[in-house]
Enzyme design. Structure first.
Site, short mmCIF file in Angstrom:
data_model
loop_
_atom_site.label_atom_id
_atom_site.label_comp_id
_atom_site.label_asym_id
_atom_site.label_seq_id
_atom_site.Cartn_x
_atom_site.Cartn_y
_atom_site.Cartn_z
N ARG A 59 0.84 -1.21 0.00
CA ARG A 59 0.00 0.00 0.00
C ARG A 59 0.87 1.25 0.00
O ARG A 59 0.47 2.30 -0.50
CB ARG A 59 -0.93 0.01 1.22
N TYR A 112 -10.92 19.62 -16.48
CA TYR A 112 -11.65 18.36 -16.67
C TYR A 112 -12.87 18.30 -15.74
O TYR A 112 -12.83 18.80 -14.61
CB TYR A 112 -10.68 17.20 -16.40
N ASP A 184 -2.14 19.84 -14.80
CA ASP A 184 -2.53 18.56 -15.39
C ASP A 184 -1.95 18.52 -16.81
O ASP A 184 -2.30 19.33 -17.66
CB ASP A 184 -4.06 18.45 -15.43
N LYS A 209 -4.43 7.27 -19.77
CA LYS A 209 -4.55 7.79 -21.13
C LYS A 209 -3.28 7.51 -21.96
O LYS A 209 -2.97 6.37 -22.24
CB LYS A 209 -4.89 9.27 -21.07
#
Length: 393
Positions: A59, A112, A184, A209
């Site tokens: 984790r 976005y 971004d 992406k």
């Protein structure tokens, strides 16, 4: 190894992978283990305290994930990086780890849709003020930053209308007030743009992406100044939005062809944008590679390529959108981008599905807009496919 003298195509393959790995494997092994065992309690304690390199619990850190983080560091020129389970996990963890009640954020209206939802609905619940400026109004952005803020959040090119921000100019204004600058870079990819070199503190990627590139895995990445990345890491450690090593392996594999794919997509998208720009049934084309684009000059200055994403408005409204998309063969009607196959759809089902029609209209996103993510297919076939579909509109 120092990669500063090497090209990005080489860096995409070798960064993070120059050390000898388990059993001499020539590909990054997938360390599918939850925990890492130690034969000596003192060594375990030294690793737990950060005094010795190693891994304890996946984790927190994992060898496969670490290779991916090293790779994006080199490609973006960052000091440190951290991986997440999704792009939105990267965005939300960044915001919630760096902001507290009473802080102020300056951003743009064209971010976005998921990011917009954080700004419009979630951050205000924690008494965090958000000022959304007209995206291309650099003077307004500078005025709002000058008033004081903790964080400036940018996106260039924007999703879905491909607006361009002068990242260097805005970062310079933010530095005067001591604000952290986050950008971004998903649409551009590190092949086309490196915001850190323009003064940005943190760069975010939805690696789902272009970095992954095959629409088969999800991942988010944040890279930049070590001090800030460590803060975000501390939040993610408890938040738990870690990246699984299987997903890290898939993104690492995708990044080995990143430069090849992006170069092809850059070339094809520009040809398609020019074709659509001359078509009588197309109202407007949004692509920074077009000389007519408002941000073309800025894009030329800060980007080495204009990207594989374009959008365009059709005459005839949403019915025309449906007609075109239903009559095309070489396109997936799907809510993602940056894949080897072409993807397209309207913002109401892709980038801004989280928002209402009224909210989209407020942001200047019309119902006749199509976002088109160019794949690596032959561009002549893609243009012929668009031609056939437009003939039926």
């Amino acid at each position: 190894m120092d990669f500063s003298k090497h090209k990005k195509g080489t860096t995409s393959i070798w960064a993070g992978e120059t050390k000898k790995v388990h059993q001499g494997s020539s590909t990054v092994p997938i360390f599918n283990t939850v925990t890492f065992a130690y034969g000596d309690l003192d060594d375990w304690y030294e690793v737990a305290q950060g005094k010795q390199k190693g891994h304890i619990y996946s984790r927190n850190t994992n060898p496969t994930v670490q290779v991916l983080e090293e790779k994006i560091c080199v490609l973006e020129g960052a000091e440190d990086a951290i991986a997440f389970s999704t792009g939105m996990a990267a965005i939300s963890n960044t915001l919630f780890s760096l902001l507290k009640p009473g802080d102020r954020v300056v951003s743009i209206k064209d971010s976005y849709g998921g990011t917009s939802k954080l700004f419009l609905e979630h951050l205000p619940k924690f008494n965090i003020q958000v000022e959304l400026c007209e995206t291309e109004d650099h003077e307004q952005l500078e005025r709002e930053i000058e008033k004081g803020c903790k964080l400036v959040y940018l996106e260039s090119p924007t999703n879905p209308t491909l607006k361009i921000l002068d990242l260097q100019r805005i970062a310079k204004a933010a530095k005067k007030t001591g604000a952290v600058v986050v950008s971004d870079n998903t649409f551009a990819s590190p092949i086309n743009q490196n915001p850190i070199s323009l003064g940005v503190d943190l760069v975010i990627h939805s690696a789902t992406k272009f970095l992954g590139g095959h629409s088969d895995t999800m991942c988010g990445l944040v890279c930049g100044k070590k001090e800030l990345v460590r803060k975000i890491y501390g939040y993610r450690e408890i938040n738990g939005a870690s990246l699984h090593p299987d997903a890290a392996y898939m993104v690492i594999r995708g990044m080995k062809t990143l430069e090849l794919r992006v170069q092809r997509q850059n070339e094809s998208a520009l040809k398609i944008a020019r074709y659509l720009n001359e078509h009588p049934k197309v109202e407007k084309v949004f692509y920074p590679g077009l000389e007519s684009h408002n941000g073309h000059d800025i894009a030329k200055k800060q980007m080495s390529g204009f990207g594989g994403i374009l959008s365009f408005e059709l005459n005839g409204g949403y019915e025309s959108v449906k007609s075109l998309l239903h009559n095309m063969k070489f396109v997936h009607l799907a809510a993602s981008l940056g894949s080897v196959s072409t993807l397209a759809g309207p913002p109401r089902t892709t980038s801004h599905v989280e928002l209402t029609e009224a909210q989209r209209k407020h942001l200047g996103i019309s119902e006749s807009l199509i976002r088109y993510s160019t794949g690596i297919e032959n561009v002549e076939d893609l243009i012929a496919d668009l031609e056939e579909g437009l003939n039926k509109v």
